[in-house]
Design a protein around this motif. Structure first.
Motif, short mmCIF file in Angstrom:
data_model
loop_
_atom_site.label_atom_id
_atom_site.label_comp_id
_atom_site.label_asym_id
_atom_site.label_seq_id
_atom_site.Cartn_x
_atom_site.Cartn_y
_atom_site.Cartn_z
N VAL A 46 0.85 -1.20 0.00
CA VAL A 46 0.00 0.00 0.00
C VAL A 46 0.88 1.24 0.00
CG1 VAL A 46 -1.63 1.36 1.38
CG2 VAL A 46 -2.02 -1.08 1.04
N ARG A 47 1.91 1.26 0.85
CA ARG A 47 2.82 2.41 0.92
C ARG A 47 3.49 2.66 -0.43
NH1 ARG A 47 5.66 1.20 6.79
NH2 ARG A 47 3.99 2.13 8.05
N ASP A 48 3.95 1.60 -1.06
CA ASP A 48 4.65 1.74 -2.34
C ASP A 48 3.71 2.18 -3.46
OD1 ASP A 48 6.96 0.91 -1.08
OD2 ASP A 48 6.90 -1.14 -1.88
N ALA A 49 2.52 1.62 -3.50
CA ALA A 49 1.61 1.87 -4.61
C ALA A 49 0.89 3.22 -4.50
CB ALA A 49 0.58 0.75 -4.71
N PHE A 50 0.67 3.70 -3.29
CA PHE A 50 -0.20 4.87 -3.14
C PHE A 50 0.46 6.05 -2.45
CE2 PHE A 50 -2.94 1.15 -3.39
CZ PHE A 50 -3.72 1.51 -4.47
N ASP A 51 1.74 5.96 -2.13
CA ASP A 51 2.44 7.06 -1.49
C ASP A 51 1.66 7.57 -0.28
OD1 ASP A 51 4.59 8.81 -1.17
OD2 ASP A 51 3.55 10.42 -2.23
N THR A 52 1.26 6.64 0.56
CA THR A 52 0.53 6.93 1.78
C THR A 52 1.17 6.12 2.90
OG1 THR A 52 -1.65 7.02 2.80
CG2 THR A 52 -1.22 5.15 1.36
N ASP A 53 0.88 6.45 4.14
CA ASP A 53 1.52 5.77 5.25
C ASP A 53 0.53 5.37 6.33
OD1 ASP A 53 3.58 4.70 6.75
OD2 ASP A 53 4.16 6.61 7.65
N PRO A 54 -0.36 4.41 6.02
CA PRO A 54 -1.29 3.95 7.06
C PRO A 54 -0.54 3.13 8.09
CG PRO A 54 -1.46 2.55 5.14
CD PRO A 54 -0.52 3.66 4.78
N GLY A 55 -1.11 3.00 9.26
CA GLY A 55 -0.52 2.16 10.29
C GLY A 55 -0.81 0.69 10.05
N VAL A 56 -0.02 -0.15 10.68
CA VAL A 56 -0.21 -1.59 10.52
C VAL A 56 -1.58 -2.02 11.05
CG1 VAL A 56 0.92 -2.29 12.68
CG2 VAL A 56 0.94 -3.84 10.73
N ASP A 57 -2.04 -1.41 12.14
CA ASP A 57 -3.35 -1.77 12.67
C ASP A 57 -4.48 -1.40 11.71
OD1 ASP A 57 -2.30 -2.90 14.97
OD2 ASP A 57 -2.44 -1.04 16.12
N ALA A 58 -4.32 -0.27 11.02
CA ALA A 58 -5.34 0.15 10.05
C ALA A 58 -5.41 -0.84 8.89
CB ALA A 58 -5.04 1.56 9.55
N VAL A 59 -4.26 -1.31 8.44
CA VAL A 59 -4.23 -2.29 7.35
C VAL A 59 -4.81 -3.62 7.83
CG1 VAL A 59 -2.73 -3.63 5.82
CG2 VAL A 59 -2.37 -1.17 6.09
N ARG A 60 -4.48 -4.03 9.04
CA ARG A 60 -5.03 -5.27 9.60
C ARG A 60 -6.55 -5.18 9.67
NH1 ARG A 60 -2.19 -5.45 13.84
NH2 ARG A 60 -0.67 -6.94 13.09
N GLU A 61 -7.06 -4.03 10.11
CA GLU A 61 -8.51 -3.84 10.19
C GLU A 61 -9.14 -3.85 8.80
OE1 GLU A 61 -11.71 -0.55 11.76
OE2 GLU A 61 -9.81 -0.76 12.84
N ALA A 62 -8.47 -3.21 7.83
CA ALA A 62 -8.99 -3.20 6.46
C ALA A 62 -9.07 -4.62 5.91
CB ALA A 62 -8.10 -2.33 5.57
N LEU A 63 -8.05 -5.42 6.16
CA LEU A 63 -8.08 -6.82 5.71
C LEU A 63 -9.22 -7.58 6.38
CD1 LEU A 63 -4.25 -7.46 5.71
CD2 LEU A 63 -5.75 -7.73 3.72
N GLY A 64 -9.43 -7.33 7.66
CA GLY A 64 -10.53 -8.00 8.36
C GLY A 64 -11.89 -7.60 7.80
#
Length: 163
Positions: free
Chosen positions: A113-131
């Motif tokens: 996500v960081r590489d593709a979108f030049d954004t810096d979400p937290g690991v917990d936010a990505v974990r929640e998004a996957l859930g």
């Protein structure tokens, strides 16, 4: 029961995001905690929502008709065809491993996500998004040393709408 404009807007959020959790609505509505979300739901929208077998918040069919909003997932017997998700979930859906690829860890998805979108979400936010995507039926969890994720559907077969 006549709903205020705020109640209609919040009901529309439930329809769009279902199945959802207290903390997702808490963030969206700017409330202090999950108990405040629960109180609001009970006091204002009790006739229009229910909790599914996994305790996630879902809108009744009448709620979707009342606010004229499409639910967060559309599909048929062939599977999911449309998902309506926040921007981070759309980004995660775009970069997570495909159904035929080796599943990947939350950290791997975060880096993609960081590489593709030049954004810096937290690991917990990505974990929640996957859930959230897993609950919508478009991502699956593969248990290895750590839980890993990959698409459960063909990426091209699902339209993603950012809400």
């Amino acid at each position: 029961m006549t709903l205020s404009e705020e109640e209609r807007d919040r009901l529309a959020d439930i329809v769009r995001l279902q199945p959802t959790k207290n903390n997702e609505l808490q963030e969206r509505w700017g409330l202090e905690g999950g108990s405040e979300v629960h109180s609001y739901l009970e006091d204002h929208l009790g006739d229009y929502y229910y909790r599914n077998e996994n305790s996630y918040i879902c809108a009744t069919p009448e709620a979707a008709d009342l606010v004229d909003v499409e639910p967060g997932v559309e599909g048929d017997d062939d599977g999911v065809q449309v998902i309506r998700v926040p921007e981070l979930e759309a980004q995660v859906f775009e970069v997570v491993a495909g159904p035929d690829d080796r599943s990947e860890s939350v950290v791997s998805v975060l880096q993609s996500v960081r590489d593709a979108f030049d954004t810096d979400p937290g690991v917990d936010a990505v974990r929640e998004a996957l859930g959230n995507l897993r609950r919508k039926g478009v991502v699956e969890t593969v248990y290895r040393t750590v839980p890993t994720y990959k698409l459960a559907v063909d990426r091209e077969g699902v339209a993603v709408e950012v809400v």
